[in-house]
Write a protein that holds these residues in place. Structure first.
Motif, PDB file in Angstrom:
ATOM      1  N   GLY A 194       0.797  -1.217   0.000  1.00 49.79           N
ATOM      2  CA  GLY A 194       0.000   0.000   0.000  1.00 49.79           C
ATOM      3  C   GLY A 194       0.829   1.265   0.000  1.00 49.79           C
ATOM      4  N   THR A 195       2.143   1.137   0.201  1.00 45.93           N
ATOM      5  CA  THR A 195       2.976   2.334   0.269  1.00 45.93           C
ATOM      6  C   THR A 195       3.694   2.625  -1.055  1.00 45.93           C
ATOM      7  OG1 THR A 195       4.841   1.068   1.131  1.00 45.93           O
ATOM      8  CG2 THR A 195       3.394   2.092   2.741  1.00 45.93           C
ATOM      9  N   GLY A 196       3.682   1.686  -1.982  1.00 46.93           N
ATOM     10  CA  GLY A 196       4.396   1.886  -3.246  1.00 46.93           C
ATOM     11  C   GLY A 196       3.462   2.279  -4.373  1.00 46.93           C
ATOM     12  N   PHE A 197       3.877   1.999  -5.596  1.00 43.91           N
ATOM     13  CA  PHE A 197       3.077   2.336  -6.775  1.00 43.91           C
ATOM     14  C   PHE A 197       2.536   1.070  -7.444  1.00 43.91           C
ATOM     15  CE2 PHE A 197       6.553   5.351  -6.354  1.00 43.91           C
ATOM     16  CZ  PHE A 197       5.855   6.533  -6.195  1.00 43.91           C
ATOM     17  N   SER A 198       1.385   1.204  -8.051  1.00 38.80           N
ATOM     18  CA  SER A 198       0.754   0.165  -8.884  1.00 38.80           C
ATOM     19  C   SER A 198       1.008  -1.254  -8.388  1.00 38.80           C
ATOM     20  CB  SER A 198       1.183   0.302 -10.354  1.00 38.80           C
ATOM     21  OG  SER A 198       2.589   0.341 -10.467  1.00 38.80           O
ATOM     22  N   SER A 199       0.769  -1.428  -7.113  1.00 33.00           N
ATOM     23  CA  SER A 199       0.971  -2.720  -6.475  1.00 33.00           C
ATOM     24  C   SER A 199       0.246  -3.844  -7.194  1.00 33.00           C
ATOM     25  CB  SER A 199       0.439  -2.689  -5.061  1.00 33.00           C
ATOM     26  OG  SER A 199       0.277  -1.388  -4.613  1.00 33.00           O
ATOM     27  N   LEU A 200      -0.927  -3.525  -7.706  1.00 33.25           N
ATOM     28  CA  LEU A 200      -1.780  -4.595  -8.214  1.00 33.25           C
ATOM     29  C   LEU A 200      -1.169  -5.273  -9.428  1.00 33.25           C
ATOM     30  CD1 LEU A 200      -5.202  -2.852  -7.620  1.00 33.25           C
ATOM     31  CD2 LEU A 200      -3.959  -4.424  -6.157  1.00 33.25           C
ATOM     32  N   THR A 201      -0.417  -4.527 -10.221  1.00 33.05           N
ATOM     33  CA  THR A 201       0.247  -5.108 -11.384  1.00 33.05           C
ATOM     34  C   THR A 201       1.223  -6.204 -10.953  1.00 33.05           C
ATOM     35  OG1 THR A 201       0.119  -3.009 -12.483  1.00 33.05           O
ATOM     36  CG2 THR A 201       1.726  -4.558 -13.353  1.00 33.05           C
ATOM     37  N   TYR A 202       1.946  -5.921  -9.857  1.00 30.06           N
ATOM     38  CA  TYR A 202       2.967  -6.860  -9.420  1.00 30.06           C
ATOM     39  C   TYR A 202       2.385  -8.151  -8.870  1.00 30.06           C
ATOM     40  CZ  TYR A 202       5.706  -2.763 -10.214  1.00 30.06           C
ATOM     41  OH  TYR A 202       6.275  -1.679 -10.805  1.00 30.06           O
ATOM     42  N   LEU A 203       1.165  -8.073  -8.411  1.00 32.53           N
ATOM     43  CA  LEU A 203       0.527  -9.289  -7.909  1.00 32.53           C
ATOM     44  C   LEU A 203       0.361 -10.315  -9.028  1.00 32.53           C
ATOM     45  CD1 LEU A 203      -2.150  -7.778  -5.520  1.00 32.53           C
ATOM     46  CD2 LEU A 203      -0.111  -9.076  -4.888  1.00 32.53           C
ATOM     47  N   ARG A 204       0.427  -9.866 -10.275  1.00 30.79           N
ATOM     48  CA  ARG A 204       0.298 -10.788 -11.403  1.00 30.79           C
ATOM     49  C   ARG A 204       1.645 -11.307 -11.884  1.00 30.79           C
ATOM     50  NH1 ARG A 204      -3.213  -8.444 -16.030  1.00 30.79           N
ATOM     51  NH2 ARG A 204      -3.178 -10.649 -16.570  1.00 30.79           N
ATOM     52  N   LYS A 205       2.720 -10.600 -11.538  1.00 31.15           N
ATOM     53  CA  LYS A 205       4.049 -10.986 -12.045  1.00 31.15           C
ATOM     54  C   LYS A 205       4.721 -12.049 -11.205  1.00 31.15           C
ATOM     55  CE  LYS A 205       5.453  -6.814 -14.496  1.00 31.15           C
ATOM     56  NZ  LYS A 205       6.367  -5.688 -14.484  1.00 31.15           N
ATOM     57  N   VAL A 206       4.405 -12.051  -9.912  1.00 32.23           N
ATOM     58  CA  VAL A 206       5.041 -12.978  -8.977  1.00 32.23           C
ATOM     59  C   VAL A 206       3.953 -13.649  -8.144  1.00 32.23           C
ATOM     60  CG1 VAL A 206       6.640 -13.160  -7.023  1.00 32.23           C
ATOM     61  CG2 VAL A 206       7.095 -11.494  -8.835  1.00 32.23           C
ATOM     62  N   PRO A 207       3.967 -14.981  -8.040  1.00 32.65           N
ATOM     63  CA  PRO A 207       2.967 -15.646  -7.189  1.00 32.65           C
ATOM     64  C   PRO A 207       3.310 -15.544  -5.704  1.00 32.65           C
ATOM     65  CG  PRO A 207       4.292 -17.276  -8.369  1.00 32.65           C
ATOM     66  CD  PRO A 207       4.815 -15.931  -8.763  1.00 32.65           C
ATOM     67  N   PHE A 208       2.994 -14.393  -5.129  1.00 35.30           N
ATOM     68  CA  PHE A 208       3.253 -14.164  -3.709  1.00 35.30           C
ATOM     69  C   PHE A 208       2.440 -15.129  -2.849  1.00 35.30           C
ATOM     70  CE2 PHE A 208       4.120 -10.038  -5.675  1.00 35.30           C
ATOM     71  CZ  PHE A 208       5.370  -9.779  -5.146  1.00 35.30           C
ATOM     72  N   SER A 209       3.015 -15.502  -1.704  1.00 31.84           N
ATOM     73  CA  SER A 209       2.284 -16.316  -0.730  1.00 31.84           C
ATOM     74  C   SER A 209       1.495 -15.444   0.226  1.00 31.84           C
ATOM     75  CB  SER A 209       3.247 -17.167   0.089  1.00 31.84           C
ATOM     76  OG  SER A 209       3.818 -18.138  -0.732  1.00 31.84           O
ATOM     77  N   ARG A 210       1.940 -14.206   0.353  1.00 31.31           N
ATOM     78  CA  ARG A 210       1.403 -13.351   1.397  1.00 31.31           C
ATOM     79  C   ARG A 210       1.551 -11.884   1.052  1.00 31.31           C
ATOM     80  NH1 ARG A 210       1.634 -16.957   5.332  1.00 31.31           N
ATOM     81  NH2 ARG A 210       3.646 -17.716   4.618  1.00 31.31           N
ATOM     82  N   ILE A 211       0.595 -11.094   1.557  1.00 35.36           N
ATOM     83  CA  ILE A 211       0.697  -9.638   1.499  1.00 35.36           C
ATOM     84  C   ILE A 211       0.836  -9.150   2.932  1.00 35.36           C
ATOM     85  CG2 ILE A 211      -0.588  -7.506   1.029  1.00 35.36           C
ATOM     86  CD1 ILE A 211      -2.123  -8.962  -1.139  1.00 35.36           C
ATOM     87  N   LYS A 212       1.746  -8.210   3.157  1.00 36.01           N
ATOM     88  CA  LYS A 212       1.858  -7.608   4.483  1.00 36.01           C
ATOM     89  C   LYS A 212       1.352  -6.174   4.416  1.00 36.01           C
ATOM     90  CE  LYS A 212       5.167  -8.783   7.227  1.00 36.01           C
ATOM     91  NZ  LYS A 212       6.532  -8.789   7.844  1.00 36.01           N
ATOM     92  N   ILE A 213       0.270  -5.897   5.126  1.00 34.49           N
ATOM     93  CA  ILE A 213      -0.307  -4.551   5.110  1.00 34.49           C
ATOM     94  C   ILE A 213       0.575  -3.630   5.942  1.00 34.49           C
ATOM     95  CG2 ILE A 213      -2.351  -3.144   5.568  1.00 34.49           C
ATOM     96  CD1 ILE A 213      -4.022  -5.705   5.555  1.00 34.49           C
ATOM     97  N   ASP A 214       1.013  -2.538   5.354  1.00 34.89           N
ATOM     98  CA  ASP A 214       1.943  -1.635   6.024  1.00 34.89           C
ATOM     99  C   ASP A 214       1.381  -1.100   7.337  1.00 34.89           C
ATOM    100  OD1 ASP A 214       4.560  -0.167   5.780  1.00 34.89           O
ATOM    101  OD2 ASP A 214       3.193   1.516   6.112  1.00 34.89           O
TER     102      ASP A 214
END
Ligand code: C2E
Ligand code: CA
Ligand code: CA
Ligand code: CA
Length: 275
Positions: free
Chosen positions: A178-198
């Motif tokens: 939530g602190t960076g830019f266009s986070s949602l795009t990156y969710l498609r590039k890498v299969p993250f296991s987890r999101i950490k809410i700032d």
């Protein structure tokens, strides 16, 4: 320095000089810090809200400087990145974390923080494999925390390296969400296991309705993507209760536990296994 009198100019120049000299001195000290045993990791727990169990720890780097005392990572990590020492630091952190994992129960994971520049070194992949093998630790117990800014094009090889790590079984968490830019795009590039809410969102969510809305939607987003979600910086029982009601998976923060030394945590595990 701006033209606001000779005294002002002198003042600014003097302090700029001093801080530049300070940085160089710290940079030199940092190069010896690993061998001098001045660095150590502290570990802060993740709590699973539903089960009430500790699921793992985030490794946070500390530097005990012989003259300056304890220096926080927010000060020395940028210096290490600038000088390139971050590569050695990062490798040391991974080996340390893997060795610690080998002494803790199998259900426990350790998350390590990564700097963007570490992705400029493709050898990082081999370092991680070697550290896991040497400690005889299953890859799924190691998590890499990265921030959105690391996925920008400047570090073009980052998604490739991350995807290779994920193929090995290592998990990846998206930090400070939530602190960076266009986070949602990156969710498609890498299969993250987890999101950490700032932690800034957690701090304000009970007083600012827009913040609460963001926290709720990020938790919903994680659920829809079928990945985990961690709230960072949980300091009050009210915050924990709110996160329980909004179905957040895990929490981290001073309310649950401050960062502790590996030996303190090992003692807790030993005690609970004897009961
Ligand atoms: P981060 O990854 O976002 O880590 C969370 C920071 O918040 C930690 O600060 C932690 O001690 C602090 N924190 C935890 N719970 C609470 C809470 O309830 N309230 C508040 N106010 N703060 C809380 P720390 O240890 O000073 O680390 C700062 C940053 O330094 C980290 O932010 C991370 O970006 C970086 N860092 C730490 N260790 C490493 C490392 O090994 N490698 C790299 N590249 N960066 C590191
Ligand atoms: Ca982190
Ligand atoms: Ca964070
Ligand atoms: Ca942060």
């Amino acid at each position: 320095a701006k033209k606001s009198g000779p005294g002002t100019i002198a003042f600014f120049e003097a302090s700029d000089d001093k801080s530049a000299r300070d940085r160089r001195a710290l940079q030199r000290d940092l190069e010896r810090a690993i061998d001098a045993n001045e660095l150590f990791l502290v570990y802060q727990p993740f709590l699973d809200i539903r089960t009430g169990r500790i699921t793992g720890f985030e490794a946070l780097l500390r530097w005990q400087h012989p003259e300056r005392g304890l220096i926080p990572p927010t000060v020395f990590i940028p210096i290490a990145e600038e000088s390139g020492v971050i590569h050695q630091l990062g490798e040391w952190v991974i080996r340390q974390a893997c060795a610690t994992l080998s002494r803790w129960p199998d259900r426990i994971r350790i998350a390590v923080n990564f700097s963007a520049v570490q992705f400029q070194n493709v050898g990082i992949l081999q370092t991680i494999v070697q550290a896991l093998t040497a400690a005889n630790v299953s890859p799924h117990r190691l998590e890499i925390e990265i921030t959105e800014s690391m996925l920008i094009s400047k570090y073009g090889s980052a998604p490739a390296i991350l995807n290779s790590l994920i193929e090995l079984g290592v998990t990846v968490a998206l930090d400070d969400f939530g602190t960076g830019f266009s986070s949602l795009t990156y969710l498609r590039k890498v299969p993250f296991s987890r999101i950490k809410i700032d932690q800034s969102f957690i701090r304000d969510m009970l007083t600012q309705p827009d913040c609460a809305a963001i926290v709720k939607s990020v938790i919903g987003l994680a659920q829809d993507l079928q990945i985990g979600v961690v709230a960072e910086g949980v300091e009050t029982a009210d915050q924990l209760e709110y996160l329980r009601q909004t179905s957040c998976d895990e929490v981290q923060g001073y309310l649950i536990g401050r960062p502790m030394s590996a030996s303190e945590i090992s003692a807790l595990f030993d005690r609970s296994s004897r009961q």
